[in-house]
Write a protein that holds these residues in place. Sequence first.
Motif, PDB file in Angstrom:
ATOM      1  N   VAL A   1     -12.064  54.123 -78.604  1.00 34.32           N
ATOM      2  CA  VAL A   1     -12.520  53.089 -79.540  1.00 34.32           C
ATOM      3  C   VAL A   1     -13.937  52.653 -79.155  1.00 34.32           C
ATOM      4  O   VAL A   1     -14.825  52.557 -80.006  1.00 34.32           O
ATOM      5  N   ALA A   2     -14.147  52.412 -77.876  1.00 31.01           N
ATOM      6  CA  ALA A   2     -15.466  51.970 -77.401  1.00 31.01           C
ATOM      7  C   ALA A   2     -16.529  53.043 -77.624  1.00 31.01           C
ATOM      8  O   ALA A   2     -17.654  52.739 -78.043  1.00 31.01           O
ATOM      9  N   LYS A   3     -16.190  54.297 -77.363  1.00 27.06           N
ATOM     10  CA  LYS A   3     -17.141  55.392 -77.586  1.00 27.06           C
ATOM     11  C   LYS A   3     -17.489  55.501 -79.069  1.00 27.06           C
ATOM     12  O   LYS A   3     -18.644  55.742 -79.426  1.00 27.06           O
ATOM     13  N   GLY A   4     -16.493  55.315 -79.918  1.00 25.68           N
ATOM     14  CA  GLY A   4     -16.726  55.371 -81.363  1.00 25.68           C
ATOM     15  C   GLY A   4     -17.650  54.265 -81.819  1.00 25.68           C
ATOM     16  O   GLY A   4     -18.580  54.489 -82.600  1.00 25.68           O
ATOM     17  N   LYS A   5     -17.421  53.059 -81.326  1.00 21.34           N
ATOM     18  CA  LYS A   5     -18.293  51.940 -81.682  1.00 21.34           C
ATOM     19  C   LYS A   5     -19.710  52.189 -81.186  1.00 21.34           C
ATOM     20  O   LYS A   5     -20.680  51.874 -81.876  1.00 21.34           O
ATOM     21  N   GLY A   6     -19.831  52.758 -79.995  1.00 17.19           N
ATOM     22  CA  GLY A   6     -21.146  53.072 -79.445  1.00 17.19           C
ATOM     23  C   GLY A   6     -21.907  54.074 -80.298  1.00 17.19           C
ATOM     24  O   GLY A   6     -23.104  53.922 -80.550  1.00 17.19           O
ATOM     25  N   LYS A   7     -21.214  55.099 -80.769  1.00 10.28           N
ATOM     26  CA  LYS A   7     -21.849  56.094 -81.638  1.00 10.28           C
ATOM     27  C   LYS A   7     -22.292  55.477 -82.950  1.00 10.28           C
ATOM     28  O   LYS A   7     -23.350  55.810 -83.476  1.00 10.28           O
ATOM     29  N   GLN A   8     -21.481  54.562 -83.481  1.00 11.22           N
ATOM     30  CA  GLN A   8     -21.849  53.894 -84.727  1.00 11.22           C
ATOM     31  C   GLN A   8     -23.116  53.069 -84.538  1.00 11.22           C
ATOM     32  O   GLN A   8     -24.030  53.116 -85.367  1.00 11.22           O
TER      33      GLN A   8
ATOM     34  N   GLU B   1     -23.828  60.819 -87.296  1.00  7.76           N
ATOM     35  CA  GLU B   1     -23.571  60.123 -86.033  1.00  7.76           C
ATOM     36  C   GLU B   1     -22.706  58.881 -86.286  1.00  7.76           C
ATOM     37  O   GLU B   1     -21.728  58.634 -85.587  1.00  7.76           O
ATOM     38  N   THR B   2     -23.069  58.126 -87.315  1.00  9.03           N
ATOM     39  CA  THR B   2     -22.311  56.928 -87.661  1.00  9.03           C
ATOM     40  C   THR B   2     -20.895  57.300 -88.102  1.00  9.03           C
ATOM     41  O   THR B   2     -19.921  56.660 -87.684  1.00  9.03           O
ATOM     42  N   ALA B   3     -20.769  58.327 -88.923  1.00 10.39           N
ATOM     43  CA  ALA B   3     -19.451  58.761 -89.400  1.00 10.39           C
ATOM     44  C   ALA B   3     -18.578  59.255 -88.252  1.00 10.39           C
ATOM     45  O   ALA B   3     -17.381  58.941 -88.195  1.00 10.39           O
ATOM     46  N   THR B   4     -19.164  59.992 -87.326  1.00 11.87           N
ATOM     47  CA  THR B   4     -18.423  60.472 -86.159  1.00 11.87           C
ATOM     48  C   THR B   4     -17.898  59.294 -85.354  1.00 11.87           C
ATOM     49  O   THR B   4     -16.760  59.307 -84.882  1.00 11.87           O
ATOM     50  N   GLY B   5     -18.733  58.286 -85.218  1.00 15.94           N
ATOM     51  CA  GLY B   5     -18.318  57.093 -84.492  1.00 15.94           C
ATOM     52  C   GLY B   5     -17.149  56.398 -85.160  1.00 15.94           C
ATOM     53  O   GLY B   5     -16.212  55.947 -84.497  1.00 15.94           O
ATOM     54  N   LYS B   6     -17.175  56.336 -86.483  1.00 16.79           N
ATOM     55  CA  LYS B   6     -16.077  55.693 -87.215  1.00 16.79           C
ATOM     56  C   LYS B   6     -14.776  56.463 -87.029  1.00 16.79           C
ATOM     57  O   LYS B   6     -13.709  55.871 -86.858  1.00 16.79           O
ATOM     58  N   VAL B   7     -14.873  57.785 -87.048  1.00 11.81           N
ATOM     59  CA  VAL B   7     -13.684  58.617 -86.862  1.00 11.81           C
ATOM     60  C   VAL B   7     -13.124  58.430 -85.456  1.00 11.81           C
ATOM     61  O   VAL B   7     -11.915  58.259 -85.268  1.00 11.81           O
ATOM     62  N   LYS B   8     -14.009  58.437 -84.449  1.00 13.18           N
ATOM     63  CA  LYS B   8     -13.554  58.255 -83.070  1.00 13.18           C
ATOM     64  C   LYS B   8     -12.903  56.885 -82.889  1.00 13.18           C
ATOM     65  O   LYS B   8     -11.883  56.765 -82.222  1.00 13.18           O
ATOM     66  N   GLU B   9     -13.514  55.865 -83.472  1.00 13.65           N
ATOM     67  CA  GLU B   9     -12.956  54.518 -83.348  1.00 13.65           C
ATOM     68  C   GLU B   9     -11.567  54.458 -83.985  1.00 13.65           C
ATOM     69  O   GLU B   9     -10.622  53.931 -83.388  1.00 13.65           O
ATOM     70  N   ALA B  10     -11.434  54.999 -85.181  1.00 13.13           N
ATOM     71  CA  ALA B  10     -10.145  54.982 -85.881  1.00 13.13           C
ATOM     72  C   ALA B  10      -9.087  55.768 -85.105  1.00 13.13           C
ATOM     73  O   ALA B  10      -7.947  55.319 -84.965  1.00 13.13           O
ATOM     74  N   THR B  11      -9.479  56.924 -84.595  1.00 18.28           N
ATOM     75  CA  THR B  11      -8.549  57.748 -83.820  1.00 18.28           C
ATOM     76  C   THR B  11      -8.099  56.998 -82.570  1.00 18.28           C
ATOM     77  O   THR B  11      -6.915  57.000 -82.225  1.00 18.28           O
ATOM     78  N   GLY B  12      -9.050  56.364 -81.900  1.00 17.80           N
ATOM     79  CA  GLY B  12      -8.721  55.593 -80.706  1.00 17.80           C
ATOM     80  C   GLY B  12      -7.748  54.470 -80.997  1.00 17.80           C
ATOM     81  O   GLY B  12      -6.837  54.202 -80.215  1.00 17.80           O
TER      82      GLY B  12
END
Length: 57
Positions: free
Chosen positions: A32-39, A12-23
């Motif tokens: 970016v916000a969704k990625g931070k939320g998942k982290q 879950e944390t790793a997915t969030g980091k990937v989403k944040e970086a992609t954003g």
Amino acid sequence: MSTTKKIKHAAETATGKVKEATGKVVGNESLVAKGKGKQVKGDAEQAGQKIKDALKH
């Protein structure tokens, strides 16, 4: 903490980091916000499990 839960929370944390970086790369603030939320969610779940484990011992 069970191994399965550790893997789930780490994923879950790793997915969030990937989403944040992609954003950040594509300039999508929502992603970016969704990625931070998942982290945050993954980190909170890990912390909760560590507390449960500490109380059991």
